[in-house]
Design an enzyme around this catalytic site. Sequence first.
Site, PDB file in Angstrom:
ATOM      1  N   HIS A 149       2.616   3.489  -8.846  1.00  0.00           N
ATOM      2  CA  HIS A 149       2.458   2.060  -9.168  1.00  0.00           C
ATOM      3  C   HIS A 149       3.679   1.555  -9.929  1.00  0.00           C
ATOM      4  O   HIS A 149       4.168   0.451  -9.696  1.00  0.00           O
ATOM      5  CB  HIS A 149       1.190   1.843 -10.000  1.00  0.00           C
ATOM      6  CG  HIS A 149      -0.071   2.234  -9.295  1.00  0.00           C
ATOM      7  ND1 HIS A 149      -0.332   1.875  -7.993  1.00  0.00           N
ATOM      8  CD2 HIS A 149      -1.154   2.960  -9.696  1.00  0.00           C
ATOM      9  CE1 HIS A 149      -1.528   2.354  -7.632  1.00  0.00           C
ATOM     10  NE2 HIS A 149      -2.030   3.022  -8.648  1.00  0.00           N
ATOM     11  N   ASP A 174       0.826  -1.210   0.000  1.00  0.00           N
ATOM     12  CA  ASP A 174       0.000   0.000   0.000  1.00  0.00           C
ATOM     13  C   ASP A 174       0.862   1.263   0.000  1.00  0.00           C
ATOM     14  O   ASP A 174       1.985   1.252   0.499  1.00  0.00           O
ATOM     15  CB  ASP A 174      -0.923  -0.024   1.235  1.00  0.00           C
ATOM     16  CG  ASP A 174      -2.076   0.958   1.113  1.00  0.00           C
ATOM     17  OD1 ASP A 174      -2.379   1.409  -0.011  1.00  0.00           O
ATOM     18  OD2 ASP A 174      -2.670   1.294   2.160  1.00  0.00           O
ATOM     19  N   LEU A 204      10.265 -20.907  -5.312  1.00  0.00           N
ATOM     20  CA  LEU A 204       9.406 -19.912  -4.659  1.00  0.00           C
ATOM     21  C   LEU A 204       8.041 -19.921  -5.339  1.00  0.00           C
ATOM     22  O   LEU A 204       7.949 -19.814  -6.563  1.00  0.00           O
ATOM     23  CB  LEU A 204      10.030 -18.514  -4.773  1.00  0.00           C
ATOM     24  CG  LEU A 204       9.161 -17.343  -4.274  1.00  0.00           C
ATOM     25  CD1 LEU A 204       8.968 -17.397  -2.758  1.00  0.00           C
ATOM     26  CD2 LEU A 204       9.769 -15.991  -4.671  1.00  0.00           C
TER      27      LEU A 204
HETATM   28  C1  IPE Z   1      -5.309  -2.763  -0.145  1.00  0.00           C
HETATM   29  O1  IPE Z   1      -5.010  -1.425  -0.295  1.00  0.00           O
HETATM   30  C2  IPE Z   1      -5.344  -3.447  -1.468  1.00  0.00           C
HETATM   31  C3  IPE Z   1      -4.053  -3.618  -2.138  1.00  0.00           C
HETATM   32  C4  IPE Z   1      -2.903  -3.298  -1.642  1.00  0.00           C
HETATM   33  C5  IPE Z   1      -4.116  -4.191  -3.450  1.00  0.00           C
HETATM   34  P1  IPE Z   1      -6.145  -0.317  -0.436  1.00  0.00           P
HETATM   35  O2  IPE Z   1      -5.442   0.974  -0.624  1.00  0.00           O
HETATM   36  O3  IPE Z   1      -7.116  -0.713  -1.468  1.00  0.00           O
HETATM   37  O4  IPE Z   1      -6.841  -0.397   0.993  1.00  0.00           O
HETATM   38  P2  IPE Z   1      -7.679   0.692   1.800  1.00  0.00           P
HETATM   39  O5  IPE Z   1      -8.667   1.288   0.832  1.00  0.00           O
HETATM   40  O6  IPE Z   1      -6.713   1.709   2.309  1.00  0.00           O
HETATM   41  O7  IPE Z   1      -8.303  -0.076   2.915  1.00  0.00           O
HETATM   42  C1  IPE Z   2      -1.464   0.312  -3.384  1.00  0.00           C
HETATM   43  O1  IPE Z   2      -1.307   1.673  -3.418  1.00  0.00           O
HETATM   44  C2  IPE Z   2      -1.686  -0.267  -4.774  1.00  0.00           C
HETATM   45  C3  IPE Z   2      -3.054  -0.727  -5.023  1.00  0.00           C
HETATM   46  C4  IPE Z   2      -4.023  -0.764  -4.134  1.00  0.00           C
HETATM   47  C5  IPE Z   2      -3.358  -1.189  -6.357  1.00  0.00           C
HETATM   48  P1  IPE Z   2      -2.523   2.680  -3.404  1.00  0.00           P
HETATM   49  O2  IPE Z   2      -2.902   2.991  -4.815  1.00  0.00           O
HETATM   50  O3  IPE Z   2      -3.625   2.164  -2.542  1.00  0.00           O
HETATM   51  O4  IPE Z   2      -1.856   3.955  -2.732  1.00  0.00           O
HETATM   52  P2  IPE Z   2      -2.492   4.939  -1.669  1.00  0.00           P
HETATM   53  O5  IPE Z   2      -3.028   4.112  -0.547  1.00  0.00           O
HETATM   54  O6  IPE Z   2      -3.567   5.682  -2.391  1.00  0.00           O
HETATM   55  O7  IPE Z   2      -1.364   5.796  -1.231  1.00  0.00           O
HETATM   56 MG    MG Z   3      -4.083   2.391  -0.571  1.00  0.00          MG
END
Ligand code: IPE
Ligand code: IPE
Ligand code: MG
Length: 234
Positions: free
Chosen positions: A32, A15, A126
């Site tokens: 990303h 995240d 792995l």
């Molecule tokens: C969790 O992250 C999902 C992934 C890392 C793919 P999110 O960014 O979607 O989670 P929330 O919305 O903060 O709970």
């Molecule tokens: C995690 O990063 C990647 C996915 C959930 C696909 P985020 O896109 O959720 O990044 P934040 O949480 O908005 O910083």
């Molecule tokens: Mg996120």
Amino acid sequence: MENKKIPRHVAIIMDGNGRWAQRRGLPRHMGHKVGAESVRDVIRVSLEVGVEYLTLFAFSTENWTRPQEEVMGLMHLLKFLIRREVESLNREGVSIRVIGRVHKLPPDVLEELKRAMEMTKDNTRLYLYLALSYGGRAEIVDAVNRIISEGVKEIDEESFRHYLYAPEAPYPDLLIRTAGEKRISNFLLWQLAYTELYFTDVLWPDFRRDEYLKAIEDYARRVRRFGGVVEGRS
Ligand code: IPE
Ligand code: IPE
Ligand code: MG
């Protein structure tokens, strides 16, 4: 690193890509893209230290609600990365697998994934599970529906487990979540029952080799009791 207490299965909620980009005044998709480099690092380190199973939360069932442009960008990136990395992952002995409602993915992405899974299916060094269009509740509901459709009348924890997306994988020993949030966000709900949790404020694109090793070292110091009593430790 000492070779003791290496987690056999590590699961990661990757995240913070959006925030990483935002802090630099960049568009979210840059977060990303750079985050993909962290994925390479954790795979490499997993191979080095002997982690056997690595499950990466790459896209949740709820992530479909993001703006169309971001969703499409992520799908495109996924396809590009798999195509770019599959040969070297194969050489390293990585077996690529997916968990989630993957039939929801765009057909070209699914094709690329199938090709990668087919190419790497005999590898054993792995097991890399990509959680895509994955939700923990969806997984449990999908399992229950399969149980019903098979006409099974009674189930216990061990037999239920065989209806999960990856019944062959042991439950995670260590869950890592980056970017400061302290929640599970619908990841591996059944499987995390006794998993050790590790939260860090580091954003995913900054979560490289040393940060991962730190998490593994932290895990090595934990005492797992599974509800029992461990002699000589309190
Ligand atoms: C969790 O992250 C999902 C992934 C890392 C793919 P999110 O960014 O979607 O989670 P929330 O919305 O903060 O709970
Ligand atoms: C995690 O990063 C990647 C996915 C959930 C696909 P985020 O896109 O959720 O990044 P934040 O949480 O908005 O910083
Ligand atoms: Mg996120």
